[in-house]
Motif scaffolding. Structure first.
Motif, PDB file in Angstrom:
ATOM      1  N   LYS A 196       0.817  -1.222   0.000  1.00  0.00           N
ATOM      2  CA  LYS A 196       0.000   0.000   0.000  1.00  0.00           C
ATOM      3  C   LYS A 196       0.852   1.274   0.000  1.00  0.00           C
ATOM      4  O   LYS A 196       0.321   2.376   0.153  1.00  0.00           O
ATOM      5  CB  LYS A 196      -0.933   0.000   1.211  1.00  0.00           C
ATOM      6  CG  LYS A 196      -1.985  -1.099   1.148  1.00  0.00           C
ATOM      7  CD  LYS A 196      -3.054  -0.902   2.194  1.00  0.00           C
ATOM      8  CE  LYS A 196      -4.151  -1.931   2.018  1.00  0.00           C
ATOM      9  NZ  LYS A 196      -5.291  -1.697   2.920  1.00  0.00           N
ATOM     10  N   HIS A 233       0.002  -9.256   2.064  1.00  0.00           N
ATOM     11  CA  HIS A 233      -1.183  -8.588   2.582  1.00  0.00           C
ATOM     12  C   HIS A 233      -2.131  -8.239   1.432  1.00  0.00           C
ATOM     13  O   HIS A 233      -1.717  -8.169   0.279  1.00  0.00           O
ATOM     14  CB  HIS A 233      -0.785  -7.322   3.346  1.00  0.00           C
ATOM     15  CG  HIS A 233       0.024  -7.616   4.579  1.00  0.00           C
ATOM     16  ND1 HIS A 233       1.396  -7.568   4.593  1.00  0.00           N
ATOM     17  CD2 HIS A 233      -0.352  -7.989   5.830  1.00  0.00           C
ATOM     18  CE1 HIS A 233       1.837  -7.878   5.798  1.00  0.00           C
ATOM     19  NE2 HIS A 233       0.800  -8.147   6.568  1.00  0.00           N
ATOM     20  N   ASP A 252      -4.808  -3.099  -2.493  1.00  0.00           N
ATOM     21  CA  ASP A 252      -5.899  -2.225  -2.908  1.00  0.00           C
ATOM     22  C   ASP A 252      -6.014  -2.239  -4.434  1.00  0.00           C
ATOM     23  O   ASP A 252      -5.186  -2.845  -5.128  1.00  0.00           O
ATOM     24  CB  ASP A 252      -5.646  -0.796  -2.425  1.00  0.00           C
ATOM     25  CG  ASP A 252      -6.069  -0.597  -0.973  1.00  0.00           C
ATOM     26  OD1 ASP A 252      -6.879  -1.408  -0.478  1.00  0.00           O
ATOM     27  OD2 ASP A 252      -5.581   0.354  -0.342  1.00  0.00           O
ATOM     28  N   TYR A 275     -10.741  -7.780   8.260  1.00  0.00           N
ATOM     29  CA  TYR A 275     -10.181  -6.862   7.260  1.00  0.00           C
ATOM     30  C   TYR A 275     -11.311  -6.095   6.564  1.00  0.00           C
ATOM     31  O   TYR A 275     -11.237  -4.880   6.386  1.00  0.00           O
ATOM     32  CB  TYR A 275      -9.346  -7.619   6.226  1.00  0.00           C
ATOM     33  CG  TYR A 275      -8.672  -6.712   5.213  1.00  0.00           C
ATOM     34  CD1 TYR A 275      -7.396  -6.207   5.458  1.00  0.00           C
ATOM     35  CD2 TYR A 275      -9.319  -6.343   4.037  1.00  0.00           C
ATOM     36  CE1 TYR A 275      -6.787  -5.351   4.541  1.00  0.00           C
ATOM     37  CE2 TYR A 275      -8.718  -5.497   3.126  1.00  0.00           C
ATOM     38  CZ  TYR A 275      -7.451  -4.998   3.377  1.00  0.00           C
ATOM     39  OH  TYR A 275      -6.855  -4.147   2.472  1.00  0.00           O
ATOM     40  N   SER A 276     -12.378  -6.810   6.194  1.00  0.00           N
ATOM     41  CA  SER A 276     -13.513  -6.147   5.539  1.00  0.00           C
ATOM     42  C   SER A 276     -14.196  -5.164   6.478  1.00  0.00           C
ATOM     43  O   SER A 276     -14.655  -4.096   6.057  1.00  0.00           O
ATOM     44  CB  SER A 276     -14.521  -7.195   5.050  1.00  0.00           C
ATOM     45  OG  SER A 276     -13.950  -8.006   4.052  1.00  0.00           O
ATOM     46  N   ASN A 310     -11.973  -2.166   6.607  1.00  0.00           N
ATOM     47  CA  ASN A 310     -12.032  -1.526   5.285  1.00  0.00           C
ATOM     48  C   ASN A 310     -13.295  -0.682   5.117  1.00  0.00           C
ATOM     49  O   ASN A 310     -13.285   0.336   4.429  1.00  0.00           O
ATOM     50  CB  ASN A 310     -11.964  -2.609   4.199  1.00  0.00           C
ATOM     51  CG  ASN A 310     -11.890  -2.026   2.800  1.00  0.00           C
ATOM     52  OD1 ASN A 310     -11.089  -1.135   2.539  1.00  0.00           O
ATOM     53  ND2 ASN A 310     -12.734  -2.516   1.907  1.00  0.00           N
ATOM     54  N   SER A 311     -14.382  -1.100   5.777  1.00  0.00           N
ATOM     55  CA  SER A 311     -15.642  -0.349   5.663  1.00  0.00           C
ATOM     56  C   SER A 311     -15.551   1.044   6.290  1.00  0.00           C
ATOM     57  O   SER A 311     -16.398   1.900   6.052  1.00  0.00           O
ATOM     58  CB  SER A 311     -16.785  -1.133   6.313  1.00  0.00           C
ATOM     59  OG  SER A 311     -16.672  -1.124   7.729  1.00  0.00           O
ATOM     60  N   ARG A 362     -12.629   2.928   6.007  1.00  0.00           N
ATOM     61  CA  ARG A 362     -11.348   3.421   5.505  1.00  0.00           C
ATOM     62  C   ARG A 362     -11.307   4.936   5.307  1.00  0.00           C
ATOM     63  O   ARG A 362     -10.239   5.538   5.384  1.00  0.00           O
ATOM     64  CB  ARG A 362     -10.960   2.699   4.213  1.00  0.00           C
ATOM     65  CG  ARG A 362     -11.864   2.951   3.021  1.00  0.00           C
ATOM     66  CD  ARG A 362     -11.403   2.105   1.827  1.00  0.00           C
ATOM     67  NE  ARG A 362     -10.026   2.397   1.479  1.00  0.00           N
ATOM     68  CZ  ARG A 362      -9.197   1.531   0.885  1.00  0.00           C
ATOM     69  NH1 ARG A 362      -9.625   0.318   0.578  1.00  0.00           N
ATOM     70  NH2 ARG A 362      -7.970   1.884   0.585  1.00  0.00           N
ATOM     71  N   ASN A 364      -4.279   5.012   7.604  1.00  0.00           N
ATOM     72  CA  ASN A 364      -3.621   3.869   6.993  1.00  0.00           C
ATOM     73  C   ASN A 364      -4.167   2.599   7.629  1.00  0.00           C
ATOM     74  O   ASN A 364      -4.629   2.621   8.764  1.00  0.00           O
ATOM     75  CB  ASN A 364      -2.102   3.952   7.217  1.00  0.00           C
ATOM     76  CG  ASN A 364      -1.323   3.084   6.240  1.00  0.00           C
ATOM     77  OD1 ASN A 364      -1.891   2.471   5.343  1.00  0.00           O
ATOM     78  ND2 ASN A 364      -0.017   3.021   6.429  1.00  0.00           N
ATOM     79  N   GLY A 387      -3.911  -2.111   7.083  1.00  0.00           N
ATOM     80  CA  GLY A 387      -3.490  -3.249   6.276  1.00  0.00           C
ATOM     81  C   GLY A 387      -3.448  -4.502   7.121  1.00  0.00           C
ATOM     82  O   GLY A 387      -3.332  -4.436   8.341  1.00  0.00           O
ATOM     83  N   VAL A 439      -5.597  -7.009  11.649  1.00  0.00           N
ATOM     84  CA  VAL A 439      -5.400  -5.785  10.868  1.00  0.00           C
ATOM     85  C   VAL A 439      -4.770  -4.719  11.755  1.00  0.00           C
ATOM     86  O   VAL A 439      -5.154  -4.546  12.910  1.00  0.00           O
ATOM     87  CB  VAL A 439      -6.750  -5.257  10.303  1.00  0.00           C
ATOM     88  CG1 VAL A 439      -6.548  -3.954   9.534  1.00  0.00           C
ATOM     89  CG2 VAL A 439      -7.404  -6.298   9.394  1.00  0.00           C
ATOM     90  N   LEU A 492      -4.038  -0.519  12.021  1.00  0.00           N
ATOM     91  CA  LEU A 492      -4.676   0.685  11.506  1.00  0.00           C
ATOM     92  C   LEU A 492      -4.201   1.911  12.255  1.00  0.00           C
ATOM     93  O   LEU A 492      -3.672   1.818  13.366  1.00  0.00           O
ATOM     94  CB  LEU A 492      -6.203   0.569  11.617  1.00  0.00           C
ATOM     95  CG  LEU A 492      -6.793   0.437  13.029  1.00  0.00           C
ATOM     96  CD1 LEU A 492      -8.143   1.140  13.101  1.00  0.00           C
ATOM     97  CD2 LEU A 492      -6.971  -1.027  13.409  1.00  0.00           C
TER      98      LEU A 492
END
Length: 577
Positions: free
Chosen positions: A149, A170, A173, A406-407, A410-411, A413, A418, A420, A426, A428
């Motif tokens: 990333k 990992h 994106d 992770y999802s 990610n929701s 983000r 940052n 990953g 995960v 963050l």
């Protein structure tokens, strides 16, 4: 918390495939059933499973961009460019850096390694490291276990005339960094057969491709580094299936016979010398010590240890890292206690929630991942633990079995600076003022997407058997299922309507465990067992009432006799039949 037992009988088609494999299983139907549950359904597959072969490793050039990576490395070496090996500060990153550095050192000297500091530079590729590379005339950076990333950072390096080869595992994106090559088995549309390599595993495949492209025929040079890969596979909790199982199997053999000097010093400090080292030993003893370097001090000390060429020097370095681990344990307990106290004092954190998010700006950044794991185990909810470092909130998250954290991260983000990681872990970072909204939206996503069966622990039972099935021959075949780990856990069996022989007793400092001697109707043999922290069942058992048990089968001694077999009880229930 009630643990669910999950057992799915084999289908007719699966039973037929299991019957065909019986000759490879010594005629033991439970062994054939275990193979079916691990995706092995042919006699040839059974043979390959029981005897993992280096020849079964995949062609590294099946990985996209591998030819580009090898060509750029060959070009750098041909032009005598300075090369920097860069990696994350955890076990996977430091073993990966050590592996690539040690292998290339056999053929090239204009090379160095770099591990960012957790507290000054943070996770991933730092601008400071790029400036350092430019100042030291580095033209090629091989980055391991991170980088997927680092779009802005690699663009910055490109402006300075520095090329990057990314070896990561990992989740990428949609937009990728402008690297010369990206080696990642999780790239979209990849057909690489093993998508769950560790970061060190990706580094190994790169070196395997480099060796093939240059006709380097000394296979032992490369295979001798598989102990590092095995440590990374265990510590990073990647599935031990397919190619990972082959590398873990041969890496463990190396770890037990002739490990590199750095690992040998850790093995000595763990008091594992002359013992049969398992994946569990790596997870709970070896891995945490290597990790402690990056958590408490600097990850570069772990690499210094792993590339060490002098046994005395390695032992001295190992003692420093062992002390870091002692300090880490004390801090781990302190922060975990504080997190639990915070939850108990603020019922709103957990009451009616499907997730946990806790924040304390004074917590140690290097420990919060461990604390997140502890909270997940204790409360069985996806958990995020946040602290404050270098002007920003930084966190680690851990998940429960079957839920993709992770999802979930990610929701959110758009709130993050940052992030990953993987399905179950995960990292963050976000601005402090965004924490309340992150907490709200993270909980909203978890509550909407988590399934009811993911909210309590579950034991997946591999086979239901009787005590008559437990023989030295069965135990001998069970040993062939090693190494155990995700995707190939130590088989769990269930036996119903079991009785106390009359000699079971409470043991332990607080009489919290039960030492059992059990029997069933299938045989006159008495089976030894131990049930940790299950004292509440003792009265029922001692009254000679029937119970159902699920357990793993262990051998307490090296002999093959029946009295050396002991059941490690996972759960107990009063029989209802």
């Amino acid at each position: 918390m009630i643990t669910k037992w999950n057992y799915q009988p084999l289908s007719l088609q699966q039973k037929s495939a299991a019957d065909e494999m019986l000759p490879q299983c010594g005629g033991a139907a439970p062994i054939a059933e275990l193979l079916i549950r691990r995706g092995v359904n042919t006699p040839r597959g059974a043979q390959a499973f029981f005897t993992p072969s280096i020849a079964d490793l995949h062609d590294p050039f099946l990985m996209p961009d591998m030819d580009k990576a090898v060509n750029r490395l060959n070009k750098a070496m041909g032009a005598k460019e300075r090369i920097m090996i860069y990696g994350d500060y955890d076990v996977d990153g430091t073993t990966a850096v050590a592996l690539v550095y040690k292998y290339l050192q056999n053929y090239y000297s204009n090379i160095e390694y770099y591990i960012p500091t957790r507290y000054e530079e943070g996770y991933g590729i730092s601008l400071k490291s790029i400036d350092y590379a430019a100042e030291n005339d580095v033209k090629l950076v091989i980055v391991l276990d991170c980088g997927i990333k680092a779009i802005d950072e690699i663009a910055y390096a490109k402006e300075k005339g520095i090329d990057f080869i990314i070896c990561d595992h990992h989740v990428p994106d949609d937009i990728l960094p402008p690297a010369v090559a990206i080696l990642n088995p999780k790239m979209p549309n990849t057909t690489y057969p093993c998508p769950h390599l560790s970061g060190c595993g990706v580094g190994f495949k790169f070196m395997q491709a480099f060796a093939l492209s240059n006709g380097l025929s000394n296979h032992n040079e490369l295979e001798s580094l598989l102990d590092l890969v095995a440590v990374s596979i265990a510590a990073d909790i990647v599935p031990i299936v397919g190619e990972n199982r082959v590398m873990a199997y041969h890496g463990l053999r190396r770890l037990n016979s002739n490990p590199n000097l750095g690992l040998r010093s850790i093995i000595r400090l763990c008091k594992l010398t002359n013992k049969d080292i398992t994946i569990s030993d790596v997870i709970f003893k070896i891995g945490p010590r290597i990790n402690a370097s990056g958590r408490m001090q600097s990850g570069i000390e772990a690499v210094d240890l792993l590339v060490c060429r002098d046994l005395h020097d390695a032992y001295e370095k190992g003692k420093d890292i062992d002390q870091y681990n002692r300090n880490r344990k004390e801090l781990d307990k302190k922060i975990t206690d504080e997190a639990n106290d915070l939850i108990e004092r603020n019922v709103g954190i957990i009451h009616g929630k499907r997730s946990i998010v806790v924040y304390n700006k004074d917590w140690h950044k290097g420990i919060i991942g461990i604390v997140a794991s502890r909270l997940t185990e204790l409360y069985y909810k996806p958990s995020v633990v946040l602290t404050f470092s270098n002007g920003i909130a930084t966190g680690s998250s851990r998940s429960v079995q079957g839920f993709d954290i992770y999802s979930a991260v990610n929701s959110t983000r758009d709130l993050l600076e940052n992030f990953g990681g993987h399905t179950y872990a995960v990292g963050l970072s976000l601005k402090e003022e965004n924490i309340p909204e992150f907490q709200r939206r993270f909980e909203e996503y978890v509550a909407t997407h988590i399934q009811p069966n993911q909210l309590s622990p579950m034991i997946d039972i591999d086979a239901t058997i009787e005590f008559a099935d437990i023989t030295p021959e069965l135990v001998a075949y069970l040993k062939k299922f090693n190494p155990f780990g995700p995707g190939n856990q130590n088989p769990i069996f269930c036996t119903r309507n079991v009785f106390d022989f009359g000699t079971s007793k409470l043991v332990g400092k607080n009489l919290e465990h039960i030492k059992l001697e059990l029997e069933d109707d299938s045989t006159s043999r008495v089976i030894n067992a131990i049930a940790f922290n299950m004292a509440p069942y003792f009265e029922h058992i001692h009254a000679h009432k029937p119970i159902d048990i699920c357990y793993t089968i262990e051998q307490s001694k090296h002999s093959g006799s029946l009295d050396s077999i002991q059941l490690m009880i996972k759960d107990i229930r009063p029989s209802t039949e």
